[in-house]
Design an enzyme around this catalytic site. Structure first.
Site, PDB file in Angstrom:
ATOM      1  N   LYS A  73       0.849  -1.196   0.000  1.00 42.51           N
ATOM      2  CA  LYS A  73       0.000   0.000   0.000  1.00 42.51           C
ATOM      3  C   LYS A  73       0.881   1.240   0.000  1.00 42.51           C
ATOM      4  O   LYS A  73       1.434   1.605   1.036  1.00 42.51           O
ATOM      5  CB  LYS A  73      -0.916  -0.034   1.226  1.00 42.51           C
ATOM      6  N   ARG A  81      -9.196  12.133  -5.336  1.00 42.90           N
ATOM      7  CA  ARG A  81     -10.273  11.408  -4.683  1.00 42.90           C
ATOM      8  C   ARG A  81     -11.313  12.352  -4.089  1.00 42.90           C
ATOM      9  O   ARG A  81     -12.497  12.043  -4.090  1.00 42.90           O
ATOM     10  CB  ARG A  81      -9.707  10.499  -3.579  1.00 42.90           C
ATOM     11  N   LYS A 109      -6.757  -7.961  -1.934  1.00 39.35           N
ATOM     12  CA  LYS A 109      -8.017  -7.884  -2.688  1.00 39.35           C
ATOM     13  C   LYS A 109      -8.354  -9.274  -3.168  1.00 39.35           C
ATOM     14  O   LYS A 109      -7.479  -9.967  -3.693  1.00 39.35           O
ATOM     15  CB  LYS A 109      -7.843  -7.003  -3.927  1.00 39.35           C
TER      16      LYS A 109
END
Ligand code: IVH
Length: 380
Positions: free
Chosen positions: A109, A130, A275
């Site tokens: 990440k 975002r 994921k």
């Protein structure tokens, strides 16, 4: 209410002003305090619950644009138990057998700023930050200055329209050469990306790594690991440390390996994202509040990290006291780049058998000076 007000203020400083008021540890603490209060006393859960807040409202400097598909956040996991729970919930939700094998795309990440890049007929037409997850800022011109972002893609299987999503970040080696204006590389990237004038963005070398997508028309891929391979073929950078893994034990093994490599990477990571690999399964699982049920961020400790002792120096205090200090390979511990750790005194060095060249666990608790917890003698 006081705590929520505080959190909104912290969000503003972190997301909008790129100048955080507190470190990640303090931030997570206040956020989880509010969440547990909400959980305990249902009536406290207002419409603007912190569990629904993502980022901060878009800046007035940029045009606001609604994301065709919202940009979600991730829920966090900190321990083996959290991971076991995560997998258990998924298996329950899918009504699968208890020993059902789930494959995960495990992706470091990167601690940067996410961006959504819209391509229409292969042309990069618009880029958004975002923002609050639903509405982002139109930062197209700033994103165009980033070399890693392809402006035109001619591959035959590239979708007619797609939002390619990923992380904008600054390399640690480039951060080192910047003025002392920012606390860490993430804030430097955020500040640079959201300049009013793209010429100012161009001055700071930004990078982009792709990892997901939003809206799409004509994408014929059915899992994340193939998608990551395609991104590479289309001309995007992808993280070389991405892996396909199944089983909680293997996830943890990979987590430990990556954590050891962390100080040697040229970009900051604050955990590993898992994921579910299969897109059809992701779809069945869907989302809760502002995060997908099919993904989780396994965070590194926000007050400990592993790095190398480069040197030991003796500092002379105001009163003449001599204090040995370890110079360590700079490492981001919960938002603060640490390059010194106190060794207190000679006894402490002897007791812990600390030597130049050792790989050490460094702790930075609250605002006290970072110190060395232990060294790995097997690594000598
Ligand atoms: S996927 C719905 N993949 O983490 C899935 N996010 O807290 C959400 N991030 O805003 C995004 N590396 O800035 C994804 N390999 C990765 C990521 C990643 C970093 C960041 C991203 C996002 C945040 C979620």
């Amino acid at each position: 209410k006081k705590k929520i007000k505080k959190l909104v203020q912290l969000n503003k400083h972190y997301y909008d002003l790129s100048k955080p008021l507190v470190n990640d540890y303090e931030y997570d603490k206040i956020k989880s305090e509010i969440l547990s209060l909400e959980k305990k006393y249902n009536f406290l859960k207002s419409e603007k619950s912190v569990s629904e807040i993502v980022g901060y409202k878009p800046s007035k400097n940029f045009k606001k644009v609604t994301h065709k598909v919202p940009m979600l956040s991730l829920s966090n996991a900190f321990s083996r138990d959290d991971l076991i729970n995560f997998e258990k919930k998924i298996i329950n939700f899918l009504s699968a057998e208890r020993n059902f094998k789930i494959f995960y795309s495990a992706e470091p990440k990167i601690d940067g700023i996410s961006a959504s890049l819209t391509y229409v007929n292969g042309i990069f037409t618009r880029g958004l930050s975002r923002g609050d997850g639903n509405e982002g800022e139109d930062i197209t011109e700033n994103l165009k200055t980033i070399k890693d972002i392809p402006k035109k893609i001619t591959s035959k299987n590239f979708p007619k329209e797609i939002d390619i999503r990923g992380e904008v970040f600054i390399k640690n080696s480039d951060f080192k050469n910047l003025s002392q204006k920012f606390a860490n590389p993430r804030n430097a990237a955020s500040g640079s990306l959201r300049q009013k004038n793209p010429a100012d963005t161009k001055k700071i070398p930004l990078n982009f790594i792709a990892y997901t997508f939003g809206f799409e028309r004509g994408l014929s891929i059915n899992n994340q690991s193939v998608y990551l391979k395609e991104l590479d073929r289309w001309g995007f950078k992808v993280n070389p440390l991405n892996k396909l893994i199944s089983g909680v034990n293997n996830l943890i093994e990979n987590y430990n390996e990556v954590e050891k490599k962390r100080a040697n990477l040229d970009f900051d990571i604050d955990g590993i994202v898992y994921k579910i690999n299969d897109f059809a399964m992701q779809k069945r699982l869907g989302n809760v509040a502002n995060a997908p049920r099919w993904a989780v961020a396994h965070k590194f400790s926000s007050n400990k990290a592993i790095s190398k002792i480069l040197d030991i120096e003796i500092q002379i205090g105001r009163t003449g006291a001599l204090t040995p200090v370890a110079k360590i390979k700079p490492i981001n511990i919960g938002g603060v780049v640490v390059s010194n750790a106190t060794l207190h005194n000679e006894d402490e060095i002897n007791r812990k058998d600390i030597r130049v060249g050792d790989i050490a666990v460094i702790e930075r608790a609250g605002d006290v000076i970072p110190h060395i917890i232990s060294v790995d003698k097997n690594k000598r």
